[in-house]
Design an enzyme around this catalytic site. Structure first.
Site, PDB file in Angstrom:
ATOM      1  N   SER A 190       0.763  -1.018   0.341  1.00 30.34           N
ATOM      2  CA  SER A 190      -0.061   0.264  -0.091  1.00 30.34           C
ATOM      3  C   SER A 190       0.598   1.412   0.109  1.00 30.34           C
ATOM      4  O   SER A 190       1.849   1.533  -0.825  1.00 30.34           O
ATOM      5  CB  SER A 190      -1.053  -0.334   1.085  1.00 30.34           C
ATOM      6  OG  SER A 190      -1.377   0.713   1.114  1.00 30.34           O
TER       7      SER A 190
ATOM      8  N   ASP B 102     -10.411  -4.496  -5.220  1.00 27.88           N
ATOM      9  CA  ASP B 102      -9.651  -3.071  -3.686  1.00 27.88           C
ATOM     10  C   ASP B 102     -10.037  -2.275  -3.896  1.00 27.88           C
ATOM     11  O   ASP B 102      -9.992  -1.192  -5.065  1.00 27.88           O
ATOM     12  CB  ASP B 102      -7.677  -2.868  -4.068  1.00 27.88           C
ATOM     13  CG  ASP B 102      -7.416  -1.971  -3.289  1.00 27.88           C
ATOM     14  OD1 ASP B 102      -7.702  -1.150  -2.947  1.00 27.88           O
ATOM     15  OD2 ASP B 102      -6.048  -2.010  -3.529  1.00 27.88           O
TER      16      ASP B 102
ATOM     17  N   HIS C  76      -8.020  -5.092  -0.924  1.00 26.78           N
ATOM     18  CA  HIS C  76      -6.835  -4.407  -0.559  1.00 26.78           C
ATOM     19  C   HIS C  76      -5.607  -4.626   0.434  1.00 26.78           C
ATOM     20  O   HIS C  76      -4.493  -4.783  -0.350  1.00 26.78           O
ATOM     21  CB  HIS C  76      -7.281  -3.240   0.027  1.00 26.78           C
ATOM     22  CG  HIS C  76      -6.198  -1.479   0.340  1.00 26.78           C
ATOM     23  ND1 HIS C  76      -5.245  -1.083  -0.728  1.00 26.78           N
ATOM     24  CD2 HIS C  76      -5.568  -1.554   1.105  1.00 26.78           C
ATOM     25  CE1 HIS C  76      -4.584  -0.808   0.088  1.00 26.78           C
ATOM     26  NE2 HIS C  76      -4.276  -0.374   1.229  1.00 26.78           N
TER      27      HIS C  76
END
Length: 306
Positions: free
Chosen positions: A152, A249, A279
């Site tokens: 991320s 996501d 995600h």
């Protein structure tokens, strides 16, 4: 077709305590070799084979001390860079460490300043400070060439690290790479809401991954992050890059990984999409894909060196 095959495979590269028959890795343990092997039985999941590594601290003059865990081993080493306010003890970080242990490769995982066991105040955190944290880990703890795995927001920071330390960062793996995403999402808010956030000093960003249902992001963090955006111009990274992203996501659109692939100067770039992953990408099949990707890059880099 290759991606679909990866998603369907139930095999896992074992650590000894999983009770598998040993997998004989030759001088080139490529992904194709791993995929060709069929396990004798399904492994127990990660906690069953965890072996603790001791918590250490990197002391830095005039900067918060960073908590980290380092597994010694051969090169290239692997450094896991976590997501926003995420700790070093997440599923992906632990799986990567265990995988590195099974191969005898070095591995480092750490907490950002102001997060987890590291010193500092999370409300004073900025992307720039966390960038310095990553560079401190690379400069002061990592020996030899390194593969960075960024999750991320950690994917955003791994790109910055590759730009700043091209002689040491030899490959990148992004998991739901969130390059520029925080700034982009904020700029998409209605004008009235952006003014409200500016006045309050905090953006309560909705997230199903937070126990409170929101991530309270400091306005100062967002504004400072604007200075670190990358997608507006070519990204001077030339090493091999693998970008893994779930198409479910709802935090970082998978198109962001496509943008990163388009912007980097490297010609050795693969984007791998998982149709049903979200995600966090921490289901068993997601973790399998991640460690397969690490193994394949280690094999590729070994071939180049040899």
């Amino acid at each position: 077709m290759a991606v679909a095959r990866l998603a369907a495979v139930a095999a896992w590269v074992p650590c000894r305590s999983w009770g598998w028959a040993a997998v004989p890795f030759g001088p080139h343990r490529g992904l194709s070799v791993l995929l060709a092997r069929i396990p004798q039985r399904a492994p127990r999941w990660l906690p069953a084979c965890r072996q603790k590594t001791s918590l250490s601290f990197l002391n830095r003059p005039d900067l918060p001390n960073l908590a980290y865990k380092k597994l010694k081993g051969k090169s290239p080493g692997i450094i896991f860079i976590p997501g926003y306010l995420s700790y070093m003890n997440g599923t992906k970080a632990l799986a990567i460490e265990e995988f590195c242990k099974s191969l005898g490769h070095a591995c480092i995982r750490f907490d950002y300043s102001g997060v987890g066991s590291s010193d500092g105040n999370s409300e004073e955190s900025t992307l720039g400070k966390w960038r310095k944290d990553v560079l401190s880990i690379i400069d002061d703890l990592a020996d030899g060439p390194q593969i960075l795995v960024g999750s991320s927001l950690g994917g955003w920071l791994m790109l910055h690290a590759a730009i700043a330390r091209p002689e040491k960062v030899v490959a990148l793996i992004g998991v739901a790479t969130a390059a520029d995403t925080l700034v982009t999402k904020f700029n998409q808010l209605p004008v009235e809401l952006k003014k409200e956030v500016e006045m309050k000093g905090v953006w309560s960003m909705p997230s199903k991954y937070s126990e409170e249902g929101v991530y309270n992001v400091q306005y100062s963090f967002i504004k400072e992050a604007e200075h670190h955006c990358l997608l507006h111009s070519p990204i001077p990274v030339n090493c091999p890059i693998r970008l893994l992203h779930g198409m479910k996501d709802d935090i970082v659109p998978w198109h962001t990984s496509m943008q990163v692939a388009d912007r980097v100067l490297s010609t050795d770039v693969d984007v791998i999409l998982r149709k049903h992953s979200d995600h966090r990408m921490r289901e068993k099949a997601d973790i399998q894909l991640l460690v397969y990707t690490i193994d394949d890059l280690i094999d590729k880099l070994s071939t180049i060196v040899n």
